[in-house]
Design a protein around this motif. Structure first.
Motif, PDB file in Angstrom:
ATOM      1  N   PHE A  68       0.826  -1.212   0.000  1.00 53.03           N
ATOM      2  CA  PHE A  68       0.000   0.000   0.000  1.00 53.03           C
ATOM      3  C   PHE A  68       0.864   1.266   0.000  1.00 53.03           C
ATOM      4  CE2 PHE A  68      -3.591  -2.697   1.525  1.00 53.03           C
ATOM      5  CZ  PHE A  68      -4.561  -2.244   0.650  1.00 53.03           C
ATOM      6  N   THR A  69       1.945   1.273   0.767  1.00 51.01           N
ATOM      7  CA  THR A  69       2.779   2.472   0.804  1.00 51.01           C
ATOM      8  C   THR A  69       3.477   2.714  -0.533  1.00 51.01           C
ATOM      9  OG1 THR A  69       4.580   1.171   1.788  1.00 51.01           O
ATOM     10  CG2 THR A  69       3.166   2.391   3.283  1.00 51.01           C
ATOM     11  N   ARG A  70       3.870   1.632  -1.215  1.00 47.77           N
ATOM     12  CA  ARG A  70       4.470   1.805  -2.544  1.00 47.77           C
ATOM     13  C   ARG A  70       3.433   2.301  -3.542  1.00 47.77           C
ATOM     14  NH1 ARG A  70       7.892   3.093  -4.166  1.00 47.77           N
ATOM     15  NH2 ARG A  70       8.834   1.708  -5.698  1.00 47.77           N
ATOM     16  N   LEU A  71       2.198   1.802  -3.427  1.00 50.03           N
ATOM     17  CA  LEU A  71       1.136   2.264  -4.325  1.00 50.03           C
ATOM     18  C   LEU A  71       0.797   3.731  -4.097  1.00 50.03           C
ATOM     19  CD1 LEU A  71      -1.304  -0.803  -4.300  1.00 50.03           C
ATOM     20  CD2 LEU A  71       0.013   0.047  -6.247  1.00 50.03           C
ATOM     21  N   SER A  72       1.097   4.252  -2.894  1.00 50.33           N
ATOM     22  CA  SER A  72       0.789   5.661  -2.606  1.00 50.33           C
ATOM     23  C   SER A  72       1.629   6.617  -3.447  1.00 50.33           C
ATOM     24  CB  SER A  72       1.000   5.961  -1.112  1.00 50.33           C
ATOM     25  OG  SER A  72       2.369   5.900  -0.766  1.00 50.33           O
ATOM     26  N   ASP A  73       2.682   6.099  -4.085  1.00 55.70           N
ATOM     27  CA  ASP A  73       3.455   6.932  -5.009  1.00 55.70           C
ATOM     28  C   ASP A  73       2.708   7.171  -6.311  1.00 55.70           C
ATOM     29  OD1 ASP A  73       5.582   7.109  -3.241  1.00 55.70           O
ATOM     30  OD2 ASP A  73       6.587   5.337  -4.045  1.00 55.70           O
ATOM     31  N   TYR A  74       1.686   6.342  -6.583  1.00 56.10           N
ATOM     32  CA  TYR A  74       0.958   6.437  -7.837  1.00 56.10           C
ATOM     33  C   TYR A  74      -0.534   6.715  -7.652  1.00 56.10           C
ATOM     34  CZ  TYR A  74       5.094   3.572  -8.727  1.00 56.10           C
ATOM     35  OH  TYR A  74       6.368   3.078  -8.748  1.00 56.10           O
ATOM     36  N   GLY A 195       2.469   4.950 -13.296  1.00 57.03           N
ATOM     37  CA  GLY A 195       3.666   4.275 -12.789  1.00 57.03           C
ATOM     38  C   GLY A 195       3.491   2.777 -12.906  1.00 57.03           C
ATOM     39  N   ARG A 196       4.563   2.061 -12.691  1.00 59.15           N
ATOM     40  CA  ARG A 196       4.532   0.609 -12.795  1.00 59.15           C
ATOM     41  C   ARG A 196       4.796   0.003 -11.428  1.00 59.15           C
ATOM     42  NH1 ARG A 196       8.933  -2.370 -16.441  1.00 59.15           N
ATOM     43  NH2 ARG A 196      10.184  -1.787 -14.624  1.00 59.15           N
ATOM     44  N   PHE A 197       3.880  -0.863 -10.998  1.00 60.09           N
ATOM     45  CA  PHE A 197       4.033  -1.516  -9.702  1.00 60.09           C
ATOM     46  C   PHE A 197       4.718  -2.852  -9.895  1.00 60.09           C
ATOM     47  CE2 PHE A 197       2.449  -4.238  -6.231  1.00 60.09           C
ATOM     48  CZ  PHE A 197       2.884  -3.483  -5.159  1.00 60.09           C
ATOM     49  N   ASP A 198       5.743  -3.106  -9.101  1.00 64.25           N
ATOM     50  CA  ASP A 198       6.566  -4.312  -9.225  1.00 64.25           C
ATOM     51  C   ASP A 198       5.870  -5.492  -8.536  1.00 64.25           C
ATOM     52  OD1 ASP A 198       8.577  -6.112  -9.616  1.00 64.25           O
ATOM     53  OD2 ASP A 198       9.952  -5.221  -8.144  1.00 64.25           O
ATOM     54  N   GLN A 378      12.326   9.225  -0.815  1.00 62.18           N
ATOM     55  CA  GLN A 378      12.428   7.865  -0.284  1.00 62.18           C
ATOM     56  C   GLN A 378      11.639   7.657   1.004  1.00 62.18           C
ATOM     57  OE1 GLN A 378      16.525   6.669   0.197  1.00 62.18           O
ATOM     58  NE2 GLN A 378      17.089   7.158  -1.906  1.00 62.18           N
ATOM     59  N   ILE A 379      11.013   8.709   1.522  1.00 66.93           N
ATOM     60  CA  ILE A 379      10.329   8.603   2.814  1.00 66.93           C
ATOM     61  C   ILE A 379       9.196   7.583   2.773  1.00 66.93           C
ATOM     62  CG2 ILE A 379       8.854   9.821   4.468  1.00 66.93           C
ATOM     63  CD1 ILE A 379      10.580  12.278   4.072  1.00 66.93           C
ATOM     64  N   GLY A 380       8.353   7.648   1.728  1.00 69.35           N
ATOM     65  CA  GLY A 380       7.218   6.727   1.623  1.00 69.35           C
ATOM     66  C   GLY A 380       7.675   5.279   1.582  1.00 69.35           C
ATOM     67  N   ALA A 381       8.647   4.998   0.710  1.00 73.12           N
ATOM     68  CA  ALA A 381       9.155   3.629   0.591  1.00 73.12           C
ATOM     69  C   ALA A 381       9.885   3.209   1.865  1.00 73.12           C
ATOM     70  CB  ALA A 381      10.092   3.522  -0.613  1.00 73.12           C
TER      71      ALA A 381
END
Length: 453
Positions: A68-74, A195-198, A378-381
């Motif tokens: 979820f936190t990585r998805l918050s970048d997009y 963006g692309r989610f890994d 880099q804070i979110g990740a």
């Protein structure tokens, strides 16, 4: 993620709303800790098997928190929170209707998938919208809600378990659904970004964590080898894709690794204690679920009240001093559990006061320190990966405690808890050493920077 507004003092009220949501999510964890002795009896389970109701929840929570936190970048935080809350609420309905251990476990795992959106995204929101001058207070407020949840959960869970049934614990968690319209009213609007989610990286991360915990609980070499293979493939993946699930810069950052390790140990200790206390109070002292809840309650309430002052201390004196304070408190709690828990149930109450206060101080100060030492992008990740490792720590704590307890046979005596409590002293010693090294390296780096200037 483009923002429609800059960090503002006005967004602090949104943190209150998110903190209230976290309160219910944390209650969901501790309510089932209290009900665990009843669940073990109802389904004729061993402690290590029942521990998966707690640790399995933590594993899924760890995997989906960083997702979820990585998805918050997009994607907008508000949208992701809505998705998580809906999954959490629907899973609660499944849990209420569960009539077997399998369905109970499924409900808990699905709950964790939804609950993962709430703590991680709340931290990301605070890091993104709250000014640095008040960010420590914001994180402390979230930690206070967490501590309050740890306090109310045992009391409410104990009363419901004693007078109704553990199934009714799921009714409490359905209330989170009521937060959605409030979030849409008060949370800032964000725009989605392409963006692309890994997905492959997320899958390998989850497999690595699961295999690690399965190895701890079974000591089967197959799980260890599988976990090492998955971790190796994950590291190969993150270094060869443009948008990796875990940013390699974070893993290579030694300062960040030390803070994450300290947080991991803190969560391991806390959840080991939460797992052991109800069993000890039930088998050694003959206390029922409601009585167990009231013994745990004072410590969590003390921590919830003190967390507000912890935020002020962080803003005034910095994170490192509060990190050391948390380590001292957690070590004192481990020593009291080891030497005095077998003397009186009230010593367990006192010990948990130190545990809860130390845990609250560690949660807020470590997260704020991560937001300070990492670049803004880099804070979110960074917070997401830290949250993942913390939840892996919570799963490790309950599984490890269950295994060490099973070296003895039921019914357990006070002496049977000496080994699991003693292991906590060893873990805290390692954590304090790592924090001392971190403090030394940070001060040395700052001194060099000032000298160069």
């Amino acid at each position: 993620m483009p923002l429609t507004s800059r960090p503002s003092q006005e967004h602090f009220r949104t943190v209150f709303i998110l903190a209230a949501t976290i309160l219910i999510v944390v209650m969901n964890t501790t309510m089932f800790n209290i009900a665990l002795p009843n669940i073990l009896k109802d389904f004729s389970l061993m402690p290590s098997e029942g521990a998966w109701i707690v640790s399995g929840y933590s594993i899924v929570l760890a995997i989906f928190t960083i997702t979820f936190t990585r998805l918050s970048d997009y994607m907008p935080i508000r949208t992701l929170l809505t998705i998580g809350i809906c999954i959490f609420s629907l899973s609660s309905i499944i849990g209420f209707l569960a009539d077997s251990y399998v369905w109970l476990l499924i409900a808990r795992l699905c709950q964790a998938a939804g609950a993962a959106a709430i703590p991680g995204l709340s931290m990301v929101f605070a890091g993104r919208y709250i000014p640095m001058t008040r960010r420590g207070s914001a994180y402390a407020l979230i930690a206070s809600a967490t501590s309050l949840g740890f306090g109310l959960g045992p009391v409410i869970g104990g009363l419901i378990t004693d007078y109704l049934n553990w199934n009714y614990l799921f009714i409490v968690t359905i209330m989170v659904f009521l937060v959605i319209p409030v979030l849409y009213k008060f949370m800032p609007v964000e725009k989605s970004e392409k963006g692309r989610f890994d997905v492959i990286g997320a899958f390998l991360s989850g497999i690595s964590a699961t295999m690690f915990l399965l190895y701890i609980s079974t000591l089967t070499p197959y799980y260890l080898l599988s976990g090492l293979l998955a971790a190796s493939l994950l590291w190969w993946r993150v270094n060869r894709t443009n948008a990796p699930f875990i940013q390699p810069e974070l893993v290579k950052n030694s300062h960040y690794r030390r803070i994450v390790f300290t947080s991991y140990i803190g969560f391991t200790l806390h959840f080991a204690v939460l797992f052991l206390m109800p069993i000890m109070l039930e088998q050694v002292y003959g206390r029922g679920a409601a009585a167990i809840g009231f013994i745990i309650f004072p410590g969590a309430m003390l921590s919830a009240a003190a967390a507000i002052y912890v935020g002020r201390l962080i803003d005034a004196y910095g994170n490192i001093k509060i990190l050391f304070l948390s380590q001292v408190l957690l070590m004192i709690s481990a020593l009291i559990f080891f030497f005095l828990a077998g003397k009186s149930p009230y010593m367990i109450m006192i010990a948990y006061m130190f545990t809860s206060f130390g845990f609250s101080s560690l949660s807020s100060s470590s997260t704020n320190e991560v937001s300070r030492i990492l670049p803004k992008e880099q804070i979110g990740a960074g917070i997401g990966l830290k949250q993942q490792m913390q939840f892996i720590g919570s799963a490790t704590g309950s599984v490890l405690a269950g295994i060490l307890l099973e070296f003895s046979s039921q019914p357990y005596t006070a002496e049977n808890f000496i080994l699991p409590f003693g292991s906590l002293i060893v873990l805290m010693t390692a954590s304090i050493i790592v924090l001392c090294l971190y403090s030394y390296r940070i001060r040395r780096m700052e001194f060099v920077q000032k000298t160069d200037i």
